[in-house]
Design a protein around this motif. Structure first.
Motif, PDB file in Angstrom:
ATOM      1  N   VAL A 183      -6.736 -19.999  29.018  1.00  0.00           N
ATOM      2  CA  VAL A 183      -7.924 -20.051  28.160  1.00  0.00           C
ATOM      3  C   VAL A 183      -9.171 -19.495  28.842  1.00  0.00           C
ATOM      4  O   VAL A 183     -10.181 -19.244  28.184  1.00  0.00           O
ATOM      5  N   GLN A 184      -9.106 -19.279  30.147  1.00  0.00           N
ATOM      6  CA  GLN A 184     -10.270 -18.736  30.856  1.00  0.00           C
ATOM      7  C   GLN A 184     -10.530 -17.282  30.475  1.00  0.00           C
ATOM      8  O   GLN A 184     -11.669 -16.812  30.556  1.00  0.00           O
ATOM      9  N   ASN A 185      -9.457 -16.563  30.077  1.00  0.00           N
ATOM     10  CA  ASN A 185      -9.602 -15.138  29.776  1.00  0.00           C
ATOM     11  C   ASN A 185      -9.161 -14.758  28.358  1.00  0.00           C
ATOM     12  O   ASN A 185      -9.425 -13.636  27.925  1.00  0.00           O
ATOM     13  N   GLU A 186      -8.491 -15.664  27.665  1.00  0.00           N
ATOM     14  CA  GLU A 186      -7.958 -15.344  26.348  1.00  0.00           C
ATOM     15  C   GLU A 186      -8.660 -16.149  25.255  1.00  0.00           C
ATOM     16  O   GLU A 186      -8.995 -17.319  25.459  1.00  0.00           O
ATOM     17  N   HIS A 187      -8.863 -15.532  24.116  1.00  0.00           N
ATOM     18  CA  HIS A 187      -9.452 -16.214  22.964  1.00  0.00           C
ATOM     19  C   HIS A 187      -8.420 -17.178  22.376  1.00  0.00           C
ATOM     20  O   HIS A 187      -7.220 -16.908  22.384  1.00  0.00           O
ATOM     21  N   THR A 188      -8.905 -18.312  21.871  1.00  0.00           N
ATOM     22  CA  THR A 188      -7.986 -19.300  21.298  1.00  0.00           C
ATOM     23  C   THR A 188      -7.163 -18.714  20.155  1.00  0.00           C
ATOM     24  O   THR A 188      -5.996 -19.066  19.983  1.00  0.00           O
ATOM     25  N   ALA A 189      -7.756 -17.807  19.372  1.00  0.00           N
ATOM     26  CA  ALA A 189      -7.038 -17.191  18.251  1.00  0.00           C
ATOM     27  C   ALA A 189      -5.825 -16.416  18.750  1.00  0.00           C
ATOM     28  O   ALA A 189      -4.739 -16.473  18.156  1.00  0.00           O
ATOM     29  N   ALA A 190      -5.981 -15.697  19.862  1.00  0.00           N
ATOM     30  CA  ALA A 190      -4.870 -14.922  20.428  1.00  0.00           C
ATOM     31  C   ALA A 190      -3.774 -15.840  20.947  1.00  0.00           C
ATOM     32  O   ALA A 190      -2.581 -15.562  20.781  1.00  0.00           O
ATOM     33  N   ILE A 191      -4.165 -16.948  21.569  1.00  0.00           N
ATOM     34  CA  ILE A 191      -3.167 -17.880  22.118  1.00  0.00           C
ATOM     35  C   ILE A 191      -2.348 -18.501  20.994  1.00  0.00           C
ATOM     36  O   ILE A 191      -1.117 -18.620  21.093  1.00  0.00           O
ATOM     37  N   VAL A 192      -3.020 -18.901  19.913  1.00  0.00           N
ATOM     38  CA  VAL A 192      -2.318 -19.498  18.775  1.00  0.00           C
ATOM     39  C   VAL A 192      -1.351 -18.497  18.151  1.00  0.00           C
ATOM     40  O   VAL A 192      -0.179 -18.818  17.888  1.00  0.00           O
ATOM     41  N   PHE A 193      -1.811 -17.267  17.915  1.00  0.00           N
ATOM     42  CA  PHE A 193      -0.957 -16.269  17.273  1.00  0.00           C
ATOM     43  C   PHE A 193       0.224 -15.876  18.149  1.00  0.00           C
ATOM     44  O   PHE A 193       1.375 -15.868  17.696  1.00  0.00           O
ATOM     45  N   TYR A 194      -0.049 -15.562  19.397  1.00  0.00           N
ATOM     46  CA  TYR A 194       1.025 -15.033  20.243  1.00  0.00           C
ATOM     47  C   TYR A 194       2.054 -16.092  20.628  1.00  0.00           C
ATOM     48  O   TYR A 194       3.190 -15.754  20.956  1.00  0.00           O
ATOM     49  N   PHE A 195       1.667 -17.376  20.557  1.00  0.00           N
ATOM     50  CA  PHE A 195       2.716 -18.369  20.805  1.00  0.00           C
ATOM     51  C   PHE A 195       3.751 -18.343  19.681  1.00  0.00           C
ATOM     52  O   PHE A 195       4.965 -18.333  19.939  1.00  0.00           O
ATOM     53  N   SER A 196       3.289 -18.337  18.447  1.00  0.00           N
ATOM     54  CA  SER A 196       4.233 -18.290  17.334  1.00  0.00           C
ATOM     55  C   SER A 196       5.072 -17.015  17.377  1.00  0.00           C
ATOM     56  O   SER A 196       6.284 -17.039  17.102  1.00  0.00           O
ATOM     57  N   ALA A 197       4.439 -15.901  17.735  1.00  0.00           N
ATOM     58  CA  ALA A 197       5.162 -14.630  17.795  1.00  0.00           C
ATOM     59  C   ALA A 197       6.224 -14.637  18.892  1.00  0.00           C
ATOM     60  O   ALA A 197       7.378 -14.250  18.659  1.00  0.00           O
ATOM     61  N   THR A 198       5.845 -15.086  20.091  1.00  0.00           N
ATOM     62  CA  THR A 198       6.813 -15.094  21.196  1.00  0.00           C
ATOM     63  C   THR A 198       7.916 -16.132  20.960  1.00  0.00           C
ATOM     64  O   THR A 198       9.082 -15.886  21.285  1.00  0.00           O
TER      65      THR A 198
END
Length: 311
Positions: A183-198
């Motif tokens: 979370v220090q370098n990534e936006h929360t929106a990206a973390i939420v989306f890419y978890f579901s994708a991966t």
């Protein structure tokens, strides 16, 4: 246009958080209801895939679609996906073998294990108060698990289920530690989306291990689990726009009430006194950790905003 601050609408933050926890518990009940027919890897696939449209609509509505699709640290997302997908798969496997309230109670140990892992992996200093909380929490875990490991009349499948959920809890703790860096370098929106994708992609690796073609009713339930999980994740993320971690995090434990009600109504399950006693100790320890980290000025809002209780 004025940006809303969490201090302005705490009641909304609480309402969003409790609703999210209720939906996550409903999702667990849906997954549990399909466990006799569908293997865990396939359940993870449906849960992750059908959350993606909900997340994309949410990102588009907030004007964050571009941000949500931008990954500054691709390998960080891969590791988050690997850890989280493993935790989700173990949880779903355990749901088929244990009562819903017991799965929920063991999962409450995540903050306890996170404190230990943060000290080992991140060099985070822990003093007497949090060490005491860890000790109390571990005693609670032992009490919950004792009938599965220490009884003279063991139910071997339930014992396996307890081991799976304990493993899932430890993996979720690893996720929490990893997210503190991500979370220090990534936006929360990206973390939420890419978890579901991966998670969707990684779950496909289990296809050779017993995937089946679900019946129409079961397929509908699996799709519903994904949709409900997606909405719940959005509500969790949104809740931290309106409330602090110290205020909202304790509401995670309302999941025990929801699990007891749904477990009884849907599956005819009743928690034991020993399980409730152990859960009470784990909850007290978890709340103490949350309070102490707030006192120390540790901001966990971003980590909690992107966390899924099952992954």
């Amino acid at each position: 246009m004025k940006v809303e601050d969490f201090s302005e609408r705490p009641a909304l933050g609480v309402a969003l958080k409790i609703t999210a926890i209720f939906l996550f518990t409903c999702m667990s009940a849906i997954i549990k209801s399909t466990s006799d027919e569908i293997p865990p890897g396939e359940q993870v696939f449906f849960r992750s895939l059908f959350a993606i449209p909900i997340i994309l609509i949410w990102l588009a509505q907030r004007g964050q679609l571009k941000i949500g699709l931008k990954a500054r640290n691709p390998m960080g997302h891969v590791w988050r996906g690997l850890f989280g997908t493993t935790a989700m798969g173990l949880t779903f496997a355990g749901l088929g073998l244990l009562p819903l309230p017991e799965v929920t109670a063991i999962g409450f140990a995540t903050p306890i294990f996170t404190v230990v892992l943060a000290a080992v992996m991140l060099g985070e200093r822990i003093r007497l108060l949090r060490i005491s909380a860890v000790a109390v929490g571990l005693i609670g875990v032992v009490i919950i698990l004792w009938p599965r490991f220490g009884s003279s009349q063991l139910d071997h499948m339930a014992t396996i289920g307890a081991m799976l959920i304990l493993g899932a809890t430890m993996m979720r703790s690893l996720v929490q530690v990893h997210l503190r860096q991500l979370v220090q370098n990534e936006h929360t929106a990206a973390i939420v989306f890419y978890f579901s994708a991966t998670a969707t992609v990684l779950s496909l690796l289990t296809m050779p291990f017993g995937w089946v073609v679900p019946t129409g009713q079961t397929a509908a339930l699996l799709v519903m689990a994904g949709l409900v999980g997606g909405v719940a994740q959005i509500l969790v993320t949104s809740s931290y726009r309106f409330g602090s971690v110290s205020m909202l995090a304790p509401y995670d434990y309302t999941s025990m009430l929801f699990a007891i009600v749904l477990g009884y109504v849907i599956f005819g399950e009743l928690p034991t006194i020993m399980m409730l006693a152990g859960a009470a100790l784990v909850i007290c320890a978890g709340v103490l950790v949350i309070w102490r980290e707030h006192q120390l000025g540790m901001d966990r809002s971003k980590v909690r905003a992107v966390s899924d209780p099952k992954s």
